[in-house]
Scaffold this motif. Structure first.
Motif, PDB file in Angstrom:
ATOM      1  N   LEU A   1       0.835  -1.198   0.000  1.00 50.25           N
ATOM      2  CA  LEU A   1       0.000   0.000   0.000  1.00 50.25           C
ATOM      3  C   LEU A   1       0.871   1.249   0.000  1.00 50.25           C
ATOM      4  O   LEU A   1       1.876   1.309   0.716  1.00 50.25           O
ATOM      5  N   PRO A   2       0.514   2.262  -0.774  1.00 50.13           N
ATOM      6  CA  PRO A   2       1.233   3.532  -0.709  1.00 50.13           C
ATOM      7  C   PRO A   2       1.167   4.107   0.702  1.00 50.13           C
ATOM      8  O   PRO A   2       0.219   3.822   1.450  1.00 50.13           O
ATOM      9  N   PRO A   3       2.159   4.914   1.094  1.00 50.00           N
ATOM     10  CA  PRO A   3       2.166   5.449   2.464  1.00 50.00           C
ATOM     11  C   PRO A   3       0.869   6.161   2.852  1.00 50.00           C
ATOM     12  O   PRO A   3       0.409   6.044   3.989  1.00 50.00           O
ATOM     13  N   GLY A   4       0.297   6.900   1.901  1.00 47.38           N
ATOM     14  CA  GLY A   4      -0.929   7.615   2.215  1.00 47.38           C
ATOM     15  C   GLY A   4      -2.082   6.676   2.526  1.00 47.38           C
ATOM     16  O   GLY A   4      -2.826   6.882   3.485  1.00 47.38           O
ATOM     17  N   LEU A   5      -2.248   5.611   1.718  1.00 47.31           N
ATOM     18  CA  LEU A   5      -3.324   4.662   1.962  1.00 47.31           C
ATOM     19  C   LEU A   5      -3.065   3.838   3.216  1.00 47.31           C
ATOM     20  O   LEU A   5      -4.000   3.484   3.939  1.00 47.31           O
ATOM     21  N   ALA A   6      -1.797   3.524   3.474  1.00 40.66           N
ATOM     22  CA  ALA A   6      -1.464   2.790   4.702  1.00 40.66           C
ATOM     23  C   ALA A   6      -1.819   3.622   5.935  1.00 40.66           C
ATOM     24  O   ALA A   6      -2.385   3.105   6.905  1.00 40.66           O
ATOM     25  N   ALA A   7      -1.477   4.924   5.902  1.00 36.03           N
ATOM     26  CA  ALA A   7      -1.828   5.801   7.022  1.00 36.03           C
ATOM     27  C   ALA A   7      -3.337   5.910   7.173  1.00 36.03           C
ATOM     28  O   ALA A   7      -3.870   5.922   8.293  1.00 36.03           O
TER      29      ALA A   7
ATOM     30  N   ARG B   1       3.311   6.195  12.468  1.00 34.81           N
ATOM     31  CA  ARG B   1       2.902   7.340  13.295  1.00 34.81           C
ATOM     32  C   ARG B   1       1.910   8.262  12.594  1.00 34.81           C
ATOM     33  O   ARG B   1       0.972   8.750  13.243  1.00 34.81           O
ATOM     34  N   PRO B   2       2.064   8.565  11.292  1.00 33.00           N
ATOM     35  CA  PRO B   2       1.051   9.419  10.646  1.00 33.00           C
ATOM     36  C   PRO B   2      -0.353   8.825  10.719  1.00 33.00           C
ATOM     37  O   PRO B   2      -1.327   9.547  10.932  1.00 33.00           O
ATOM     38  N   GLY B   3      -0.455   7.507  10.552  1.00 32.19           N
ATOM     39  CA  GLY B   3      -1.761   6.870  10.628  1.00 32.19           C
ATOM     40  C   GLY B   3      -2.344   6.940  12.026  1.00 32.19           C
ATOM     41  O   GLY B   3      -3.554   7.185  12.198  1.00 32.19           O
ATOM     42  N   VAL B   4      -1.510   6.726  13.056  1.00 32.49           N
ATOM     43  CA  VAL B   4      -1.981   6.830  14.437  1.00 32.49           C
ATOM     44  C   VAL B   4      -2.412   8.263  14.739  1.00 32.49           C
ATOM     45  O   VAL B   4      -3.456   8.493  15.365  1.00 32.49           O
ATOM     46  N   GLY B   5      -1.619   9.221  14.291  1.00 38.16           N
ATOM     47  CA  GLY B   5      -1.997  10.621  14.497  1.00 38.16           C
ATOM     48  C   GLY B   5      -3.295  10.967  13.812  1.00 38.16           C
ATOM     49  O   GLY B   5      -4.149  11.671  14.380  1.00 38.16           O
ATOM     50  N   LEU B   6      -3.482  10.475  12.585  1.00 35.80           N
ATOM     51  CA  LEU B   6      -4.739  10.714  11.866  1.00 35.80           C
ATOM     52  C   LEU B   6      -5.911  10.102  12.622  1.00 35.80           C
ATOM     53  O   LEU B   6      -6.975  10.733  12.757  1.00 35.80           O
ATOM     54  N   GLY B   7      -5.722   8.892  13.141  1.00 34.30           N
ATOM     55  CA  GLY B   7      -6.790   8.253  13.906  1.00 34.30           C
ATOM     56  C   GLY B   7      -7.142   9.030  15.153  1.00 34.30           C
ATOM     57  O   GLY B   7      -8.333   9.145  15.509  1.00 34.30           O
ATOM     58  N   LEU B   8      -6.138   9.571  15.848  1.00 28.97           N
ATOM     59  CA  LEU B   8      -6.406  10.357  17.049  1.00 28.97           C
ATOM     60  C   LEU B   8      -7.206  11.614  16.731  1.00 28.97           C
ATOM     61  O   LEU B   8      -8.174  11.949  17.430  1.00 28.97           O
ATOM     62  N   VAL B   9      -6.817  12.317  15.666  1.00 27.83           N
ATOM     63  CA  VAL B   9      -7.527  13.540  15.291  1.00 27.83           C
ATOM     64  C   VAL B   9      -8.974  13.230  14.901  1.00 27.83           C
ATOM     65  O   VAL B   9      -9.920  13.908  15.328  1.00 27.83           O
ATOM     66  N   LEU B  10      -9.161  12.185  14.079  1.00 26.61           N
ATOM     67  CA  LEU B  10     -10.512  11.822  13.655  1.00 26.61           C
ATOM     68  C   LEU B  10     -11.364  11.367  14.840  1.00 26.61           C
ATOM     69  O   LEU B  10     -12.569  11.641  14.894  1.00 26.61           O
ATOM     70  N   ALA B  11     -10.738  10.661  15.801  1.00 32.69           N
ATOM     71  CA  ALA B  11     -11.483  10.217  16.977  1.00 32.69           C
ATOM     72  C   ALA B  11     -11.970  11.404  17.799  1.00 32.69           C
ATOM     73  O   ALA B  11     -13.108  11.410  18.297  1.00 32.69           O
ATOM     74  N   LEU B  12     -11.121  12.426  17.952  1.00 36.16           N
ATOM     75  CA  LEU B  12     -11.529  13.618  18.695  1.00 36.16           C
ATOM     76  C   LEU B  12     -12.662  14.352  17.990  1.00 36.16           C
ATOM     77  O   LEU B  12     -13.633  14.787  18.624  1.00 36.16           O
ATOM     78  N   LEU B  13     -12.565  14.481  16.670  1.00 41.59           N
ATOM     79  CA  LEU B  13     -13.621  15.164  15.922  1.00 41.59           C
ATOM     80  C   LEU B  13     -14.915  14.369  15.947  1.00 41.59           C
ATOM     81  O   LEU B  13     -16.012  14.948  15.970  1.00 41.59           O
ATOM     82  N   ALA B  14     -14.812  13.049  15.967  1.00 39.02           N
ATOM     83  CA  ALA B  14     -16.011  12.209  15.963  1.00 39.02           C
ATOM     84  C   ALA B  14     -16.834  12.377  17.232  1.00 39.02           C
ATOM     85  O   ALA B  14     -18.037  12.133  17.222  1.00 39.02           O
ATOM     86  N   CYS B  15     -16.208  12.821  18.306  1.00 39.85           N
ATOM     87  CA  CYS B  15     -16.940  13.015  19.567  1.00 39.85           C
ATOM     88  C   CYS B  15     -17.997  14.105  19.454  1.00 39.85           C
ATOM     89  O   CYS B  15     -18.894  14.186  20.299  1.00 39.85           O
ATOM     90  N   LEU B  16     -17.902  14.939  18.428  1.00 38.54           N
ATOM     91  CA  LEU B  16     -18.870  16.015  18.239  1.00 38.54           C
ATOM     92  C   LEU B  16     -20.101  15.562  17.460  1.00 38.54           C
ATOM     93  O   LEU B  16     -21.070  16.314  17.347  1.00 38.54           O
ATOM     94  N   LEU B  17     -20.073  14.354  16.903  1.00 41.82           N
ATOM     95  CA  LEU B  17     -21.137  13.901  16.019  1.00 41.82           C
ATOM     96  C   LEU B  17     -22.346  13.407  16.807  1.00 41.82           C
ATOM     97  O   LEU B  17     -22.205  12.840  17.886  1.00 41.82           O
ATOM     98  N   PRO B  18     -23.540  13.581  16.262  1.00 39.41           N
ATOM     99  CA  PRO B  18     -24.715  12.917  16.847  1.00 39.41           C
ATOM    100  C   PRO B  18     -24.572  11.403  16.743  1.00 39.41           C
ATOM    101  O   PRO B  18     -23.850  10.892  15.883  1.00 39.41           O
TER     102      PRO B  18
END
Length: 366
Positions: free
Chosen positions: A211-217, A278-295
């Motif tokens: 997988l390309p780095p972007g898709l792997a992340a 690490r980029p993938g883990v960081g992306l997951g952390l950011v998305l998880a925080l933003l997801a807390c705002l969702l209904p």
């Protein structure tokens, strides 16, 4: 007491399935024990020697059965007597069934000591449940669950509890559950062997690209985000979601580190957290925080999309050759049953979560 849906019931069913797998693996070839009649099958033999690992596994493996049986009955409002029956009886009965069926599976050794240890384990579990209930622990858990989660959250909580266990089976990418494609490919190639389609099919499915780095992340981030969305679908709104999301992420990190330690040694537990991941883990952390705002319903719908994307990405990720060698060592050693259990959890968890999220969307809002 009012009857209600309990996550302990779902965990109990999952644990019974795991006991079936651990007790009857590899499941075939089934055959009647030569020269033995049915009365002999009901007379379990006593082993000539004991192994510490087997003693610990047989005792500890049945403690959750007694505890979950007792807790499921109490939390569902069945009363103390019924809870004691469901905590004490299934363990010995299930163990006797498993030990008797092992007569029919070559390579498995039925034993009266295994039955005794299993029965003792389930009895200890029921005793723990009784003590916990007497100290008010089950009621406090019910109050805490009502504070943090809405109604009809029992299946989701059971799935969230099983997620760290699914991560114990190492995958090509961190948090990359649901990789069925290699197994299906090997099975189809074996099934088509000797047919006119064997060579062309095998050549077609054997091609793997990294997988390309972007898709792997992206795959890593989606794998970390998926249980958070599942949790948000049943969690009550507010800042408490941030604490729950942080707890889910922490469990995921610890589960992946534990899997790496089991595959490559304790000194390499955090080797998976590299510059590539690490980029993938960081992306997951950011998305998880933003997801807390969702209904809640939006989180459930987004969870369907995230899990589908995760399954698609991880299905085309190539296997790590070093990981394959370590898995072969597991298959041939004492972790053979544990390997199989975690493998099936890793394969099926995203699909079960998909089914539950889809069912959640068609339910009436709470």
């Amino acid at each position: 007491m009012q009857r209600r849906q309990s996550s302990a019931t779902w965990l109990l069913l999952a644990h019974i399935g795991l006991i079936f797998y651990a007790s009857l693996y590899p499941f075939w070839p089934w055959r009647w024990p030569p020269g033995m009649g049915l009365p002999w099958l009901l007379d379990l033999p006593w082993p000539k020697r004991f192994w510490a690992f087997d003693v610990e596994a047989n005792l500890l493996g049945y403690i959750p059965l007694g505890l979950l049986g007792f807790a499921a009955a109490m939390r569902s409002g069945w009363g103390l007597r019924t809870a004691l029956l469901l905590g004490l009886l299934p363990g010995p009965l299930l163990s006797f069934l498993m030990e008797s069926l092992q007569f029919f599976v070559p390579g498995r050794v039925p034993s009266l000591s295994d039955w005794a240890l299993n029965s003792a384990g389930s009895t200890l579990g029921a005793a723990f449940g009784l003590i916990l209930n007497g100290l008010g622990g089950l009621q406090r858990w019910e109050n805490m669950r009502d504070h943090w989660f809405g109604t009809s959250s029992a299946p989701a909580l059971a799935l969230l509890a099983l997620w760290p266990l699914a991560l114990l089976y190492p995958t090509p990418l961190p948090f990359g559950l649901g990789q069925w494609l290699p197994w299906w490919r090997e099975s189809l190639v074996d099934a088509l062997a000797g047919t006119p389609w064997a060579l062309s099919w095998g050549d077609a499915v054997a091609v793997e690209h990294e997988l390309p780095p972007g898709l792997a992340a992206l795959a890593i981030g989606l794998g970390l985000l998926s249980p958070v969305l599942l949790m948000i679908a049943v969690a009550r709104p507010g800042l408490r979601r941030l604490a729950l999301a942080a707890g889910a992420v922490l469990l995921g990190l610890l589960g992946t580190a534990t899997a790496t330690a089991m595959a490559f040694g304790p000194d390499h537990a955090w080797a998976w957290l590299s510059d590539a991941t690490r980029p993938g883990v960081g992306l997951g952390l950011v998305l998880a925080l933003l997801a807390c705002l969702l209904p809640s319903r939006v989180a459930a719908a987004l969870g369907l999309f995230v899990l589908c994307a995760l399954i698609g990405l991880i299905s085309v990720a190539p296997a790590d050759p070093y990981l394959t060698l370590n898995m072969q060592a597991w298959e041939q050693g004492r972790f053979i049953n544990f390997y199989g259990l975690t493998r099936w959890l890793a394969w099926t968890w995203p699909f079960i979560a998909l089914v539950w999220l889809a069912a959640r969307l068609v339910q009436k809002p709470e």
